[in-house]
Design an enzyme around this catalytic site. Structure first.
Site, PDB file in Angstrom:
ATOM      1  CE  LYS A   1      -7.021  -4.196   8.685  1.00  0.00           C
ATOM      2  NZ  LYS A   1      -6.819  -2.743   8.481  1.00  0.00           N
TER       3      LYS A   1
ATOM      4  N   GLY B   1       4.353   8.860  -4.960  1.00  0.00           N
ATOM      5  CA  GLY B   1       3.016   8.245  -4.957  1.00  0.00           C
ATOM      6  C   GLY B   1       1.953   9.322  -5.087  1.00  0.00           C
TER       7      GLY B   1
ATOM      8  N   GLY C   1      -1.414   8.928  -5.633  1.00  0.00           N
ATOM      9  CA  GLY C   1      -2.746   8.307  -5.599  1.00  0.00           C
ATOM     10  C   GLY C   1      -3.727   9.187  -4.852  1.00  0.00           C
TER      11      GLY C   1
ATOM     12  CB  VAL D   1      -3.103   9.870   0.502  1.00  0.00           C
ATOM     13  CG1 VAL D   1      -2.561  10.785   1.585  1.00  0.00           C
ATOM     14  CG2 VAL D   1      -4.167   8.948   1.078  1.00  0.00           C
TER      15      VAL D   1
ATOM     16  CE1 TYR E   1      -2.202  14.838  -9.470  1.00  0.00           C
ATOM     17  CE2 TYR E   1      -4.039  16.121  -8.613  1.00  0.00           C
ATOM     18  CZ  TYR E   1      -3.088  15.888  -9.598  1.00  0.00           C
ATOM     19  OH  TYR E   1      -3.009  16.721 -10.688  1.00  0.00           O
TER      20      TYR E   1
HETATM   21  P1  NAD Z   1      -3.513   4.721  -3.903  1.00  0.00           P
HETATM   22  O1  NAD Z   1      -3.538   3.300  -4.300  1.00  0.00           O
HETATM   23  O2  NAD Z   1      -4.643   5.612  -4.279  1.00  0.00           O
HETATM   24  O3  NAD Z   1      -2.181   5.416  -4.451  1.00  0.00           O
HETATM   25  C1  NAD Z   1      -0.920   4.844  -4.395  1.00  0.00           C
HETATM   26  C2  NAD Z   1      -0.117   5.468  -5.529  1.00  0.00           C
HETATM   27  O4  NAD Z   1       1.225   5.005  -5.413  1.00  0.00           O
HETATM   28  C3  NAD Z   1      -0.614   5.075  -6.920  1.00  0.00           C
HETATM   29  O5  NAD Z   1      -0.716   6.221  -7.732  1.00  0.00           O
HETATM   30  C4  NAD Z   1       0.472   4.114  -7.422  1.00  0.00           C
HETATM   31  O6  NAD Z   1       0.645   4.162  -8.832  1.00  0.00           O
HETATM   32  C5  NAD Z   1       1.678   4.631  -6.700  1.00  0.00           C
HETATM   33  N1  NAD Z   1       2.744   3.647  -6.534  1.00  0.00           N
HETATM   34  C6  NAD Z   1       2.618   2.329  -6.225  1.00  0.00           C
HETATM   35  N2  NAD Z   1       3.839   1.757  -6.163  1.00  0.00           N
HETATM   36  C7  NAD Z   1       4.724   2.742  -6.425  1.00  0.00           C
HETATM   37  C8  NAD Z   1       6.138   2.776  -6.488  1.00  0.00           C
HETATM   38  N3  NAD Z   1       6.870   1.687  -6.285  1.00  0.00           N
HETATM   39  N4  NAD Z   1       6.719   3.950  -6.789  1.00  0.00           N
HETATM   40  C9  NAD Z   1       5.981   5.064  -6.995  1.00  0.00           C
HETATM   41  N5  NAD Z   1       4.655   5.092  -6.955  1.00  0.00           N
HETATM   42  C10 NAD Z   1       4.024   3.938  -6.657  1.00  0.00           C
HETATM   43  O7  NAD Z   1      -3.295   4.707  -2.316  1.00  0.00           O
HETATM   44  P2  NAD Z   1      -3.636   5.848  -1.297  1.00  0.00           P
HETATM   45  O8  NAD Z   1      -5.012   5.637  -0.770  1.00  0.00           O
HETATM   46  O9  NAD Z   1      -3.249   7.169  -1.868  1.00  0.00           O
HETATM   47  O10 NAD Z   1      -2.644   5.470  -0.106  1.00  0.00           O
HETATM   48  C11 NAD Z   1      -1.259   5.750  -0.216  1.00  0.00           C
HETATM   49  C12 NAD Z   1      -0.535   5.175   1.002  1.00  0.00           C
HETATM   50  O11 NAD Z   1      -1.081   5.737   2.188  1.00  0.00           O
HETATM   51  C13 NAD Z   1      -0.674   3.651   1.165  1.00  0.00           C
HETATM   52  O12 NAD Z   1       0.504   3.155   1.747  1.00  0.00           O
HETATM   53  C14 NAD Z   1      -1.818   3.519   2.155  1.00  0.00           C
HETATM   54  O13 NAD Z   1      -1.737   2.316   2.877  1.00  0.00           O
HETATM   55  C15 NAD Z   1      -1.556   4.711   3.052  1.00  0.00           C
HETATM   56  N6  NAD Z   1      -2.757   5.190   3.739  1.00  0.00           N
HETATM   57  C16 NAD Z   1      -3.835   5.584   3.031  1.00  0.00           C
HETATM   58  C17 NAD Z   1      -4.958   6.050   3.716  1.00  0.00           C
HETATM   59  C18 NAD Z   1      -6.172   6.519   2.952  1.00  0.00           C
HETATM   60  O14 NAD Z   1      -7.044   7.171   3.564  1.00  0.00           O
HETATM   61  N7  NAD Z   1      -6.274   6.290   1.655  1.00  0.00           N
HETATM   62  C19 NAD Z   1      -4.984   6.086   5.110  1.00  0.00           C
HETATM   63  C20 NAD Z   1      -3.842   5.675   5.809  1.00  0.00           C
HETATM   64  C21 NAD Z   1      -2.742   5.223   5.114  1.00  0.00           C
END
Ligand code: NAD
Length: 354
Positions: A90, A188, A190, A192, A194
Site C-alpha cells: 500500500k 449504500g 453507490g 457497488v 447499485y
Molecule cells: P461509493 O462511494 O460509490 O458508494 C457508497 C454509497 O454509500 C454512496 O451512495 C453513499 O451515499 C452511501 N453512504 C455513505 N454513507 C452512508 C451511510 N451512513 N448510510 C447510508 N449510505 C451511505 O462506494 P463503492 O465503490 O460503492 O464502495 C462501497 C463500499 O465497498 C465501501 O466500503 C468500499 O470501501 C467497499 N469496496 C468497494 C470496492 C469497489 O470496487 N468499489 C471494492 C472493495 C470494497
C-alpha cells in the site's frame, strides 16, 4: 525539518503496533513537487505486492505510517485468500487530495514506484482519480486498474463477487443458493451497492434499499420494484440478508443485537467495528461473510485483466469467491470459530505463516 517528518525514526517503525514483519517500508520525499509518501510492502510470498495508493491529509506521519502498515498487511491477506499470485502493499501520500495534489506530484510518485522495480504495484484508492493514475503511469509500468492496463472501474466485479457470495451464504443457511423470493436489505447504493441491486433484482430477490444520498434511492425506487428505508433502519428491518455496501464499522455492539437478518454479506470494508463483534454475530446465530473475502472481485479485476482482455479470467476467479466462502463457512462450523478468523487462517496458510 517539519512536524510530519520529525516524528518518524527506525525504531518508530520496528516497534510500531501495526508493524507485522513488513518486508519494505519506504519513505518518499520529492521536494520540488511537495510529495511526501510512504510505500509499505508487507509480504511478497505469493508475488509482487499489489495495493492502492491513498492520498489523505494525515495530521501526523505516524497516522500515515499506521495506515500504510495496516492496509498493506490487509492486502497480503486479501490477495492470498483470493488465490492471486500477488503479495500485499500500500502507498499513502500525505496531502489533501483537493488542495495539494498535482499531476507533477503524482508523476514524482510514479518515479519512486518505478525505482522499486516492480516489488510494489500501485492502483487507485481513496483520493486518487483515473487522471492521477495516468500521471503515475507516465513514469512507471507498475500500475494496474487503469483503462490502459485493464478493465477500468473494478466496482462491477466487486458487485459480481458479492452477489456470488450472497448465494454461497444462502446455500449454507437455507440449503439453496436461490435468491428468488429472498428479502435483501442493501445499505449504500453507490458503485457497488447499485450494481448488486441490479443483479439481485434480476435474480428475483425482494429489495429494501437505503442511502443518505436521496437521488440514489429515488433511482432505485424507479428501477426496481423495491421498498426504501432510512439508513438507520437498514439492519433492523425484517430481511433474510443484510448487505452493507456503504461505510465500515456498521457491525457493532449497538447494531448487532438489533439485526433481523440471519446473513450479513456485503461489500463494505471493515464492517466489524472490533474483532469481538464477529463473536457477537456468531453468538446470535448470524452468518457473516468476511468483508475482505467477499469484496475481492475488484482486486481480482485489477490483478488479472490486461489491456482489452482477461474478462473471462476475471469473471471465473471472481465467481470462485463463492467457493472460498463456502469453505470458510464449513470450516467455521467444524472448528467452532468465526468466519473472519477462519479467513485469516486460510490466508496465513497460503502465506506460509502457519
Ligand atoms: P461509493 O462511494 O460509490 O458508494 C457508497 C454509497 O454509500 C454512496 O451512495 C453513499 O451515499 C452511501 N453512504 C455513505 N454513507 C452512508 C451511510 N451512513 N448510510 C447510508 N449510505 C451511505 O462506494 P463503492 O465503490 O460503492 O464502495 C462501497 C463500499 O465497498 C465501501 O466500503 C468500499 O470501501 C467497499 N469496496 C468497494 C470496492 C469497489 O470496487 N468499489 C471494492 C472493495 C470494497
Amino acid at each position: 525539518m517539519n512536524a510530519v517528518s520529525k516524528t518518524i525514526s527506525p525504531s518508530t517503525v520496528f516497534d510500531h503496533t501495526e508493524f507485522a514483519d513488513h518486508e519494505d517500508v519506504v519513505f518518499v520525499r520529492d521536494k520540488a513537487t511537495g510529495l511526501k509518501a510512504i510505500i509499505a510492502v508487507h509480504d511478497t510470498t505469493c508475488g509482487p505486492a499489489l495495493g492502492g495508493c491513498r492520498v489523505w491529509p494525515y495530521e501526523t506521519a505516524d497516522a500515515a505510517l499506521t495506515d500504510a502498515l495496516r492496509l498493506s498487511r490487509g492486502m497480503s491477506y486479501k490477495n492470498a485468500l483470493a488465490g492471486l499470485d500477488l503479495g500485499g502493499g500500500k502507498a499513502v501520500i500525505i496531502a489533501d487530495p483537493r488542495k495539494d495534489k498535482t499531476a507533477e506530484m503524482m508523476e514524482a510518485f510514479g518515479r519512486h514506484v518505478e525505482r522499486l522495480s516492480g516489488t510494489y504495484i500501485t492502483a487507485e484508492d481513496v483520493g486518487v482519480s483515473p487522471d492521477d493514475m495516468e500521471a503515475v503511469a507516465r513514469h512507471t509500468r507498475h500500475v494496474r486498474g487503469t483503462m490502459a492496463t485493464g478493465l477500468g472501474d473494478p466496482s462491477p466485479y466487486t458487485a459480481l463477487g458479492v452477489f456470488a457470495g450472497l448465494k454461497a451464504a444462502a446455500a449454507h443457511v437455507h440449503g439453496s443458493p436461490d435468491l428468488s423470493g429472498k428479502t435483501v436489505s442493501v445499505l449504500g447504493l453507490g458503485h457497488v451497492g447499485y450494481a448488486l441491486c441490479q443483479m439481485l433484482h434480476e435474480a428475483g430477490a425482494k429489495l429494501i434499499v437505503s442511502d443518505i444520498h436521496a437521488p440514489a434511492v429515488l433511482r432505485a425506487l424507479d428501477e426496481f420494484d423495491c421498498q426504501a428505508v432510512e439508513p438507520s433502519e437498514a439492519h433492523r428491518i425484517e430481511a433474510d440478508i443484510f448487505a452493507p455496501c456503504a461505510l465500515g464499522g456498521i457491525l457493532n455492539s449497538r447494531t448487532i443485537p438489533q439485526l433481523s437478518a440471519k446473513i450479513v454479506a456485503g461489500a463494505a470494508n471493515n464492517q466489524l467495528q472490533t474483532p469481538l463483534d464477529g463473536t457477537l454475530l456468531r453468538d446470535r446465530g448470524i452468518l457473516y461473510a468476511p468483508d475482505y473475502a467477499i469484496n475481492a472481485g475488484g482486486v481480482i479485476s485489477i490483478a488479472l485483466a490486461t489491456p482489452g482482455a482477461g474478462e473471462d479470467k476475471v469473471r471465473t476467479k471472481t465467481l470462485a469467491i463463492a467457493d472460498t466462502l463456502t469453505e470458510i463457512f464449513k470450516r467455521a462450523d467444524a472448528e467452532n470459530d468465526t468466519p473472519e478468523r477462519i479467513a485469516d487462517r486460510m490466508a496465513e496458510e497460503r502465506l506460509g505463516k502457519r
